[in-house]
Design a protein around this motif. Sequence first.
Motif, PDB file in Angstrom:
ATOM      1  N   GLU A 114       0.754  -1.133  -0.164  1.00 42.10           N
ATOM      2  CA  GLU A 114      -0.054  -0.127  -0.028  1.00 42.10           C
ATOM      3  C   GLU A 114       0.779   1.262   0.096  1.00 42.10           C
ATOM      4  O   GLU A 114       0.579   2.142  -0.748  1.00 42.10           O
ATOM      5  CB  GLU A 114      -1.117   0.110   1.433  1.00 42.10           C
ATOM      6  CG  GLU A 114      -1.978  -0.838   1.116  1.00 42.10           C
ATOM      7  CD  GLU A 114      -3.086  -0.937   0.074  1.00 42.10           C
ATOM      8  OE1 GLU A 114      -2.957   0.282  -0.616  1.00 42.10           O
ATOM      9  OE2 GLU A 114      -3.731  -1.782  -0.465  1.00 42.10           O
ATOM     10  N   VAL A 115       1.956   1.156   0.781  1.00 41.59           N
ATOM     11  CA  VAL A 115       2.979   2.427   0.810  1.00 41.59           C
ATOM     12  C   VAL A 115       3.466   2.802  -0.583  1.00 41.59           C
ATOM     13  O   VAL A 115       3.487   3.772  -1.096  1.00 41.59           O
ATOM     14  CB  VAL A 115       4.113   2.033   1.742  1.00 41.59           C
ATOM     15  CG1 VAL A 115       5.165   3.153   1.621  1.00 41.59           C
ATOM     16  CG2 VAL A 115       3.503   1.985   3.195  1.00 41.59           C
ATOM     17  N   LEU A 116       3.653   1.551  -1.475  1.00 46.87           N
ATOM     18  CA  LEU A 116       4.372   1.631  -2.665  1.00 46.87           C
ATOM     19  C   LEU A 116       2.916   2.286  -3.805  1.00 46.87           C
ATOM     20  O   LEU A 116       3.264   2.948  -4.461  1.00 46.87           O
ATOM     21  CB  LEU A 116       4.780   0.301  -3.355  1.00 46.87           C
ATOM     22  CG  LEU A 116       5.370   0.292  -4.697  1.00 46.87           C
ATOM     23  CD1 LEU A 116       6.266   1.536  -5.025  1.00 46.87           C
ATOM     24  CD2 LEU A 116       5.711  -0.940  -5.036  1.00 46.87           C
ATOM     25  N   GLU A 117       1.899   1.534  -3.601  1.00 48.23           N
ATOM     26  CA  GLU A 117       0.756   1.708  -4.667  1.00 48.23           C
ATOM     27  C   GLU A 117       0.192   3.078  -4.417  1.00 48.23           C
ATOM     28  O   GLU A 117      -0.146   3.957  -5.375  1.00 48.23           O
ATOM     29  CB  GLU A 117      -0.282   0.787  -4.346  1.00 48.23           C
ATOM     30  CG  GLU A 117       0.131  -0.669  -5.022  1.00 48.23           C
ATOM     31  CD  GLU A 117      -0.902  -1.952  -4.676  1.00 48.23           C
ATOM     32  OE1 GLU A 117      -0.614  -2.990  -4.890  1.00 48.23           O
ATOM     33  OE2 GLU A 117      -2.043  -1.500  -4.026  1.00 48.23           O
ATOM     34  N   GLU A 118      -0.051   3.381  -3.241  1.00 46.20           N
ATOM     35  CA  GLU A 118      -0.877   4.596  -2.825  1.00 46.20           C
ATOM     36  C   GLU A 118       0.139   5.786  -2.879  1.00 46.20           C
ATOM     37  O   GLU A 118      -0.228   6.883  -3.179  1.00 46.20           O
ATOM     38  CB  GLU A 118      -1.516   4.725  -1.461  1.00 46.20           C
ATOM     39  CG  GLU A 118      -2.864   3.498  -1.574  1.00 46.20           C
ATOM     40  CD  GLU A 118      -3.886   3.868  -0.652  1.00 46.20           C
ATOM     41  OE1 GLU A 118      -4.843   3.226  -0.734  1.00 46.20           O
ATOM     42  OE2 GLU A 118      -3.490   4.550   0.528  1.00 46.20           O
ATOM     43  N   CYS A 119       1.249   5.801  -2.205  1.00 44.64           N
ATOM     44  CA  CYS A 119       2.199   6.753  -2.042  1.00 44.64           C
ATOM     45  C   CYS A 119       3.465   6.903  -2.654  1.00 44.64           C
ATOM     46  O   CYS A 119       4.134   7.940  -2.624  1.00 44.64           O
ATOM     47  CB  CYS A 119       2.698   7.046  -0.540  1.00 44.64           C
ATOM     48  SG  CYS A 119       0.978   7.117   0.494  1.00 44.64           S
ATOM     49  N   GLY A 120       3.835   5.897  -3.449  1.00 42.88           N
ATOM     50  CA  GLY A 120       4.998   5.740  -4.386  1.00 42.88           C
ATOM     51  C   GLY A 120       6.393   5.438  -3.839  1.00 42.88           C
ATOM     52  O   GLY A 120       7.310   5.549  -4.521  1.00 42.88           O
ATOM     53  N   TYR A 121       6.346   5.085  -2.530  1.00 40.69           N
ATOM     54  CA  TYR A 121       7.670   4.847  -1.789  1.00 40.69           C
ATOM     55  C   TYR A 121       7.880   3.214  -1.579  1.00 40.69           C
ATOM     56  O   TYR A 121       6.986   2.616  -1.221  1.00 40.69           O
ATOM     57  CB  TYR A 121       7.607   5.492  -0.303  1.00 40.69           C
ATOM     58  CG  TYR A 121       7.655   6.938  -0.452  1.00 40.69           C
ATOM     59  CD1 TYR A 121       8.798   7.508  -0.437  1.00 40.69           C
ATOM     60  CD2 TYR A 121       6.379   7.437  -0.224  1.00 40.69           C
ATOM     61  CE1 TYR A 121       8.576   9.046  -0.285  1.00 40.69           C
ATOM     62  CE2 TYR A 121       6.495   8.899  -0.115  1.00 40.69           C
ATOM     63  CZ  TYR A 121       7.553   9.601  -0.099  1.00 40.69           C
ATOM     64  OH  TYR A 121       7.613  11.065  -0.183  1.00 40.69           O
ATOM     65  N   ASP A 122       8.969   2.999  -2.276  1.00 36.99           N
ATOM     66  CA  ASP A 122       9.346   1.196  -2.246  1.00 36.99           C
ATOM     67  C   ASP A 122      10.294   1.051  -0.988  1.00 36.99           C
ATOM     68  O   ASP A 122      11.541   1.436  -1.079  1.00 36.99           O
ATOM     69  CB  ASP A 122       9.907   1.019  -3.585  1.00 36.99           C
ATOM     70  CG  ASP A 122      10.170  -0.355  -3.881  1.00 36.99           C
ATOM     71  OD1 ASP A 122       9.796  -1.174  -2.923  1.00 36.99           O
ATOM     72  OD2 ASP A 122      10.550  -0.875  -4.841  1.00 36.99           O
ATOM     73  N   VAL A 123       9.796   0.417  -0.052  1.00 34.92           N
ATOM     74  CA  VAL A 123      10.545   0.227   1.263  1.00 34.92           C
ATOM     75  C   VAL A 123      10.777  -1.327   1.543  1.00 34.92           C
ATOM     76  O   VAL A 123       9.587  -1.979   1.105  1.00 34.92           O
ATOM     77  CB  VAL A 123      10.190   1.092   2.338  1.00 34.92           C
ATOM     78  CG1 VAL A 123       9.828   2.481   2.102  1.00 34.92           C
ATOM     79  CG2 VAL A 123       8.552   0.442   2.637  1.00 34.92           C
ATOM     80  N   ALA A 158       9.742   5.737  -5.865  1.00 34.25           N
ATOM     81  CA  ALA A 158       9.966   4.966  -6.737  1.00 34.25           C
ATOM     82  C   ALA A 158       8.650   5.347  -8.044  1.00 34.25           C
ATOM     83  O   ALA A 158       8.907   5.294  -9.155  1.00 34.25           O
ATOM     84  CB  ALA A 158       9.526   3.381  -6.586  1.00 34.25           C
ATOM     85  N   THR A 159       7.481   5.808  -7.577  1.00 36.98           N
ATOM     86  CA  THR A 159       6.675   6.472  -8.418  1.00 36.98           C
ATOM     87  C   THR A 159       5.914   7.448  -7.705  1.00 36.98           C
ATOM     88  O   THR A 159       6.307   7.776  -6.452  1.00 36.98           O
ATOM     89  CB  THR A 159       5.395   5.116  -8.807  1.00 36.98           C
ATOM     90  OG1 THR A 159       4.561   5.059  -7.433  1.00 36.98           O
ATOM     91  CG2 THR A 159       5.978   3.948  -8.983  1.00 36.98           C
ATOM     92  N   VAL A 160       4.939   7.968  -8.586  1.00 35.34           N
ATOM     93  CA  VAL A 160       4.145   9.171  -7.939  1.00 35.34           C
ATOM     94  C   VAL A 160       3.139   8.681  -6.966  1.00 35.34           C
ATOM     95  O   VAL A 160       2.328   9.516  -6.118  1.00 35.34           O
ATOM     96  CB  VAL A 160       3.590  10.173  -8.820  1.00 35.34           C
ATOM     97  CG1 VAL A 160       4.910  10.861  -9.620  1.00 35.34           C
ATOM     98  CG2 VAL A 160       2.582   9.555  -9.824  1.00 35.34           C
ATOM     99  N   GLY A 161       2.887   7.416  -6.890  1.00 36.47           N
ATOM    100  CA  GLY A 161       1.764   7.013  -6.202  1.00 36.47           C
ATOM    101  C   GLY A 161       0.306   7.211  -6.828  1.00 36.47           C
ATOM    102  O   GLY A 161       0.285   7.237  -8.004  1.00 36.47           O
ATOM    103  N   GLY A 162      -0.544   6.987  -6.114  1.00 41.56           N
ATOM    104  CA  GLY A 162      -1.888   7.538  -6.481  1.00 41.56           C
ATOM    105  C   GLY A 162      -2.866   6.346  -6.730  1.00 41.56           C
ATOM    106  O   GLY A 162      -4.046   6.387  -7.270  1.00 41.56           O
ATOM    107  N   GLY A 163      -2.520   5.292  -6.350  1.00 42.96           N
ATOM    108  CA  GLY A 163      -3.259   3.936  -6.243  1.00 42.96           C
ATOM    109  C   GLY A 163      -3.184   2.922  -7.556  1.00 42.96           C
ATOM    110  O   GLY A 163      -2.546   3.517  -8.342  1.00 42.96           O
ATOM    111  N   VAL A 164      -3.957   2.074  -7.572  1.00 37.55           N
ATOM    112  CA  VAL A 164      -3.957   1.020  -8.642  1.00 37.55           C
ATOM    113  C   VAL A 164      -5.354   0.987  -9.267  1.00 37.55           C
ATOM    114  O   VAL A 164      -6.444   1.408  -8.757  1.00 37.55           O
ATOM    115  CB  VAL A 164      -3.430  -0.140  -8.169  1.00 37.55           C
ATOM    116  CG1 VAL A 164      -1.950  -0.179  -8.020  1.00 37.55           C
ATOM    117  CG2 VAL A 164      -4.159  -0.870  -7.387  1.00 37.55           C
ATOM    118  N   GLU A 165      -5.381   0.453 -10.460  1.00 40.43           N
ATOM    119  CA  GLU A 165      -6.619   0.219 -11.254  1.00 40.43           C
ATOM    120  C   GLU A 165      -7.539   1.779 -11.450  1.00 40.43           C
ATOM    121  O   GLU A 165      -7.012   2.550 -11.560  1.00 40.43           O
ATOM    122  CB  GLU A 165      -7.576  -0.960 -10.725  1.00 40.43           C
ATOM    123  CG  GLU A 165      -6.701  -2.166 -10.926  1.00 40.43           C
ATOM    124  CD  GLU A 165      -7.232  -3.384  -9.965  1.00 40.43           C
ATOM    125  OE1 GLU A 165      -8.194  -3.268  -9.551  1.00 40.43           O
ATOM    126  OE2 GLU A 165      -6.529  -4.327 -10.005  1.00 40.43           O
TER     127      GLU A 165
END
Lengths: 211, 211
Positions: A114-123, A158-165
């Motif tokens: 969720e941290v990656l998909e929604e907020c774009g941080y890859d931890v 890693a990304t700008v986030g924003g969620g998936v689908e």
Amino acid sequence: MENISKVWLGPLPADSPYVKPFRMYYVQNGKEKNWDLLKVHDSVAIILYNTSSKKLVLVRQFRPAVYHGIITSEQGNFDNVDLKAFPPSLGVTLELCAGIVDKSKSWQEIAREEVLEECGYDVALERIEEVMVYRSGVGSSGAKQAMYYCEVTEADRATVGGGVEDEIIDVVELPLDEARRMIQKGAHNNSPPSCLMGLMWFFANKAPANV
Amino acid sequence: MENISKVWLGPLPADSPYVKPFRMYYVQNGKEKNWDLLKVHDSVAIILYNTSSKKLVLVRQFRPAVYHGIITSEQGNFDNVDLKAFPPSLGVTLELCAGIVDKSKSWQEIAREEVLEECGYDVALERIEEVMVYRSGVGSSGAKQAMYYCEVTEADRATVGGGVEDEIIDVVELPLDEARRMIQKGAHNNSPPSCLMGLMWFFANKAPANV
């Protein structure tokens, strides 16, 4: 995000994967009682703090349930909603990064995703530390939520986030003084108590003294 | 309280006054979307602190929704629940004094009545101070909750509390060190985030330094 042009209501389909309502019956002290409730998914929420920018990372999204709650409290029903009188921005909330537990993965791994998909941080998984576990919606759903804390830096982006689908989610970097105002006496928030609790926990345990 | 001899499930009646489920449809950025939600009552919650005993006053009760949430997460359904394997005490929560807004009275007055009915303290309206307002269940119900703070003393005690009509509620006087443990890292609570948030707010703003 608030570009919403039409809203209407229909019956809940019997096969809804998200809301399964029931009446539970039980005998307590020899007397039959009942309680109306629903099954919703368990969930995770993550207090995200960007140590580079010294800002909390939250998400902003249109929440149909909040919009519905506001309209029906105001006009008694959800018929012929006037989008000018009740702009959809009323239903936009500020929340912790969060997600439902609907996969056969560990809760911590779901939090990481969720941290990656929604907020774009890859931890890495080990950087997601558990804060506490509790029951939300004790009157209606009683679902379990686990709260985590994670510090990120610009290097983790890693990304700008924003969620998936279909998700439409804005990532919000919240200065600490604004976060403090959200949990002050007299504050009126379009935020859930889990978010406000997360902010309080952050200030009590993690916030730098000088920001 | 945990003297529960039988539990079973039925469909939600269409005329449930407590849970009204719907599917909301909306057009966002030109695309039709939907969200399953339900209307539940708005509510009040009160952080109660007894300055005579230097203890927080909370309530303990069997919550069908929490019990249902635990059983269905554990065994995948609510069929033939084995009350020995899953004792009803699993569904007992510790919460702030609270109540639904279902009367044509001010929210503060409803809070005052809940303090009396659930916890037995009879206080004047002006002693109930508003802490903050927020949205609970943003994913499913979006109901509004207002949180209040009230200090009481032994002199305010009018009854033993315990709720009205069919309610079975235990009043719990919680020492501050126990309350602190509930909001520590690693805590696993059968409490809603609103309660944990209320405890954090109390410790940040009201708790005496020397207890």
